[in-house]
Design an enzyme around this catalytic site. Structure first.
Site, PDB file in Angstrom:
ATOM      1  CG  ASP A 107      -2.019  -0.985   1.185  1.00  0.00           C
ATOM      2  OD1 ASP A 107      -2.242  -1.572   0.113  1.00  0.00           O
ATOM      3  OD2 ASP A 107      -2.680  -1.182   2.227  1.00  0.00           O
ATOM      4  NE  ARG A 158      -4.123  -1.557  -4.612  1.00  0.00           N
ATOM      5  CZ  ARG A 158      -3.667  -1.801  -3.367  1.00  0.00           C
ATOM      6  NH1 ARG A 158      -3.375  -0.828  -2.531  1.00  0.00           N
ATOM      7  NH2 ARG A 158      -3.493  -3.042  -2.972  1.00  0.00           N
ATOM      8  N   GLY A 162      -6.050   8.494  -4.089  1.00  0.00           N
ATOM      9  CA  GLY A 162      -5.202   8.988  -2.989  1.00  0.00           C
ATOM     10  C   GLY A 162      -6.043   9.316  -1.771  1.00  0.00           C
ATOM     11  CG  HIS A 202     -15.037   1.973  -4.642  1.00  0.00           C
ATOM     12  ND1 HIS A 202     -14.278   2.706  -3.761  1.00  0.00           N
ATOM     13  CD2 HIS A 202     -14.868   0.673  -4.312  1.00  0.00           C
ATOM     14  CE1 HIS A 202     -13.685   1.883  -2.925  1.00  0.00           C
ATOM     15  NE2 HIS A 202     -14.013   0.655  -3.236  1.00  0.00           N
ATOM     16  CB  ILE A 261     -19.304   4.918   9.194  1.00  0.00           C
ATOM     17  CG1 ILE A 261     -19.554   3.415   9.336  1.00  0.00           C
ATOM     18  CG2 ILE A 261     -20.535   5.683   9.652  1.00  0.00           C
ATOM     19  CD1 ILE A 261     -20.628   2.892   8.426  1.00  0.00           C
ATOM     20  CD  GLU A 263     -14.257   6.442   2.316  1.00  0.00           C
ATOM     21  OE1 GLU A 263     -13.068   6.456   2.648  1.00  0.00           O
ATOM     22  OE2 GLU A 263     -14.843   5.416   1.895  1.00  0.00           O
TER      23      GLU A 263
HETATM   24  P1  FAD Z   1     -14.512   8.531  -5.224  1.00  0.00           P
HETATM   25  O1  FAD Z   1     -13.946   9.707  -5.943  1.00  0.00           O
HETATM   26  O2  FAD Z   1     -14.496   8.498  -3.742  1.00  0.00           O
HETATM   27  O3  FAD Z   1     -16.001   8.320  -5.702  1.00  0.00           O
HETATM   28  C1  FAD Z   1     -16.330   8.344  -7.090  1.00  0.00           C
HETATM   29  C2  FAD Z   1     -17.599   7.554  -7.350  1.00  0.00           C
HETATM   30  O4  FAD Z   1     -17.404   6.162  -6.991  1.00  0.00           O
HETATM   31  C3  FAD Z   1     -18.778   8.000  -6.515  1.00  0.00           C
HETATM   32  O5  FAD Z   1     -19.413   9.134  -7.070  1.00  0.00           O
HETATM   33  C4  FAD Z   1     -19.639   6.747  -6.557  1.00  0.00           C
HETATM   34  O6  FAD Z   1     -20.283   6.619  -7.796  1.00  0.00           O
HETATM   35  C5  FAD Z   1     -18.606   5.625  -6.435  1.00  0.00           C
HETATM   36  N1  FAD Z   1     -18.372   5.299  -5.016  1.00  0.00           N
HETATM   37  C6  FAD Z   1     -17.310   5.619  -4.274  1.00  0.00           C
HETATM   38  N2  FAD Z   1     -17.421   5.154  -3.002  1.00  0.00           N
HETATM   39  C7  FAD Z   1     -18.626   4.556  -2.923  1.00  0.00           C
HETATM   40  C8  FAD Z   1     -19.358   3.909  -1.883  1.00  0.00           C
HETATM   41  N3  FAD Z   1     -18.864   3.803  -0.651  1.00  0.00           N
HETATM   42  N4  FAD Z   1     -20.559   3.380  -2.178  1.00  0.00           N
HETATM   43  C9  FAD Z   1     -21.079   3.492  -3.418  1.00  0.00           C
HETATM   44  N5  FAD Z   1     -20.441   4.095  -4.454  1.00  0.00           N
HETATM   45  C10 FAD Z   1     -19.239   4.626  -4.217  1.00  0.00           C
HETATM   46  N6  FAD Z   1      -5.378   5.055  -1.068  1.00  0.00           N
HETATM   47  C11 FAD Z   1      -4.100   5.330  -0.777  1.00  0.00           C
HETATM   48  O7  FAD Z   1      -3.730   6.507  -0.596  1.00  0.00           O
HETATM   49  N7  FAD Z   1      -3.169   4.308  -0.669  1.00  0.00           N
HETATM   50  C12 FAD Z   1      -3.507   2.996  -0.906  1.00  0.00           C
HETATM   51  O8  FAD Z   1      -2.646   2.114  -0.814  1.00  0.00           O
HETATM   52  C13 FAD Z   1      -4.848   2.702  -1.263  1.00  0.00           C
HETATM   53  N8  FAD Z   1      -5.236   1.439  -1.554  1.00  0.00           N
HETATM   54  C14 FAD Z   1      -6.502   1.212  -2.019  1.00  0.00           C
HETATM   55  C15 FAD Z   1      -6.858  -0.072  -2.456  1.00  0.00           C
HETATM   56  C16 FAD Z   1      -8.089  -0.291  -3.012  1.00  0.00           C
HETATM   57  C17 FAD Z   1      -8.447  -1.670  -3.515  1.00  0.00           C
HETATM   58  C18 FAD Z   1      -9.035   0.785  -3.129  1.00  0.00           C
HETATM   59  C19 FAD Z   1     -10.393   0.578  -3.746  1.00  0.00           C
HETATM   60  C20 FAD Z   1      -8.711   2.031  -2.671  1.00  0.00           C
HETATM   61  C21 FAD Z   1      -7.458   2.272  -2.099  1.00  0.00           C
HETATM   62  N9  FAD Z   1      -7.107   3.541  -1.649  1.00  0.00           N
HETATM   63  C22 FAD Z   1      -5.792   3.782  -1.308  1.00  0.00           C
HETATM   64  C23 FAD Z   1      -8.140   4.599  -1.442  1.00  0.00           C
HETATM   65  C24 FAD Z   1      -8.263   5.548  -2.618  1.00  0.00           C
HETATM   66  O9  FAD Z   1      -7.137   6.409  -2.656  1.00  0.00           O
HETATM   67  C25 FAD Z   1      -9.536   6.423  -2.525  1.00  0.00           C
HETATM   68  O10 FAD Z   1      -9.468   7.205  -1.366  1.00  0.00           O
HETATM   69  C26 FAD Z   1     -10.834   5.644  -2.487  1.00  0.00           C
HETATM   70  O11 FAD Z   1     -10.804   4.521  -3.296  1.00  0.00           O
HETATM   71  C27 FAD Z   1     -12.003   6.533  -2.947  1.00  0.00           C
HETATM   72  O12 FAD Z   1     -11.858   6.911  -4.300  1.00  0.00           O
HETATM   73  P2  FAD Z   1     -12.697   6.226  -5.499  1.00  0.00           P
HETATM   74  O13 FAD Z   1     -11.795   6.165  -6.687  1.00  0.00           O
HETATM   75  O14 FAD Z   1     -13.197   4.910  -5.064  1.00  0.00           O
HETATM   76  O15 FAD Z   1     -13.885   7.180  -5.836  1.00  0.00           O
END
Ligand code: FAD
Length: 278
Positions: A107, A158, A162, A202, A261, A263
């Site tokens: 990570d 990956r 952020g 996501h 929660i 978030e």
């Molecule tokens: P966001 O910009 O948060 O959301 C965009 C869209 O995605 C939303 O409008 C919605 O449509 C959908 N969405 C997002 N969350 C939800 C939800 N809870 N329920 C329903 N729909 C949703 N960050 C790091 O800094 N270091 C790491 O090592 C790291 N590892 C990760 C590993 C994985 C597998 C994942 C998934 C995330 C990781 N992250 C890590 C976190 C990442 O940086 C983001 O903070 C986090 O994933 C939220 O960004 P997002 O791209 O999912 O979308």
């Protein structure tokens, strides 16, 4: 025991529950990335203890029939104690895992840790011929250069948006900017990488961009999402693409659950419904 309200986001307190969760996922063609919860240890003993736990987890995965790998946080295995402690523990975990063909993700934490994390990744990617992966963050301005450096290496990368609140001098702060950079970095990865692209998001818009880039360039990719977030989409995507679910487990579940929660409103509503039983 983890209360039912938290068990949507955390698989359990021990590895056995986490592996049971992976078995269920594997039935739906989703694979598991196991993460023992814990970070920012200031003393060596808990860092060594979690590294030991990962070594045992690798044995559990190797001896079982599950499709799973592990993901480790640098500060969980000693980075705050010293770079040498982190490197020593990471080497120990990766040596053990590579010998058993278990993949190890690293990570990425805040920007002060990027160099030491990427240096360790680069060395281990070469030494194990690609049995490790590392996370990069679209909100950091340096990430384009980092991706150029990582492109020729064996291993996987990956891309996430952020999760850390970084200074504006080195990071994009607006969501629209981070989204724009995420798209740009995906383009770079699908163009320059031979494979091993992991879309850690996501966001349906980012997944669509990845699908289009895959059609254009043919580069192999996988989607990674968190346990408890858009799980229906995970199973749907798994019919077409490789999908991995990031699965936290362990006794330090409360602060992780609380973060999830806070978030998003949807998660809070889900938790509330679980409490009122509706
Ligand atoms: P966001 O910009 O948060 O959301 C965009 C869209 O995605 C939303 O409008 C919605 O449509 C959908 N969405 C997002 N969350 C939800 C939800 N809870 N329920 C329903 N729909 C949703 N960050 C790091 O800094 N270091 C790491 O090592 C790291 N590892 C990760 C590993 C994985 C597998 C994942 C998934 C995330 C990781 N992250 C890590 C976190 C990442 O940086 C983001 O903070 C986090 O994933 C939220 O960004 P997002 O791209 O999912 O979308």
């Amino acid at each position: 025991m983890i209360p039912p309200i938290a068990s949507n986001f955390v698989a359990g307190e021990g590895p056995a529950e986490a592996l049971d969760h992976v078995r269920d996922l594997n039935d739906g063609d989703v694979k598991g990335i196991l993460n023992l919860l814990g970070e920012h240890y200031q003393e060596r003993p808990p860092a060594d203890e979690d590294a030991d736990a990962y070594v045992d987890l690798v044995d559990d995965i190797h001896e079982s029939d599950v499709d799973a790998c592990i993901s480790v946080k640098p500060s969980q295995i000693g980075l705050d104690v010293g770079d040498d402690v982190f490197v020593e523990n990471l080497d120990r975990i990766v040596d053990h895992a590579a010998a058993r063909e278990v993949f190890v993700w690293i990570d990425m934490e805040d920007h002060t840790t990027t160099d030491v994390t990427l240096d360790a990744y680069e060395r281990l990617a070469r030494e194990t011929d690609g049995m490790v992966g590392v996370c990069t963050q679209a909100n950091l301005k340096r990430t384009g250069e980092d991706l150029q450096r990582l492109a020729p290496l064996p291993g996987k990368v990956r891309l996430v948006k952020g999760a850390y609140d970084e200074p504006k001098e080195i990071a994009y702060k607006k969501k629209s900017e981070v989204d724009r950079m995420y798209r740009e970095y995906l383009e770079l990865m699908f163009r320059e990488f031979e494979g091993g692209v992991a879309v850690g998001s996501h966001d349906p818009a980012m997944i669509d961009v990845a699908r289009e880039l895959h059609d254009e360039h043919g580069t192999d990719f996988e989607v990674q999402m968190l346990m408890g977030v858009r799980e229906d989409a995970q199973f749907e995507l798994a019919e077409e693409y490789e999908v991995w679910q990031y699965i936290p487990y362990g006794s330090k579940w409360f602060s992780y659950f609380y973060r999830r929660i806070r978030e998003r409103k949807e998660n809070a509503l889900f938790a509330l419904r679980a409490v009122v039983g509706n």
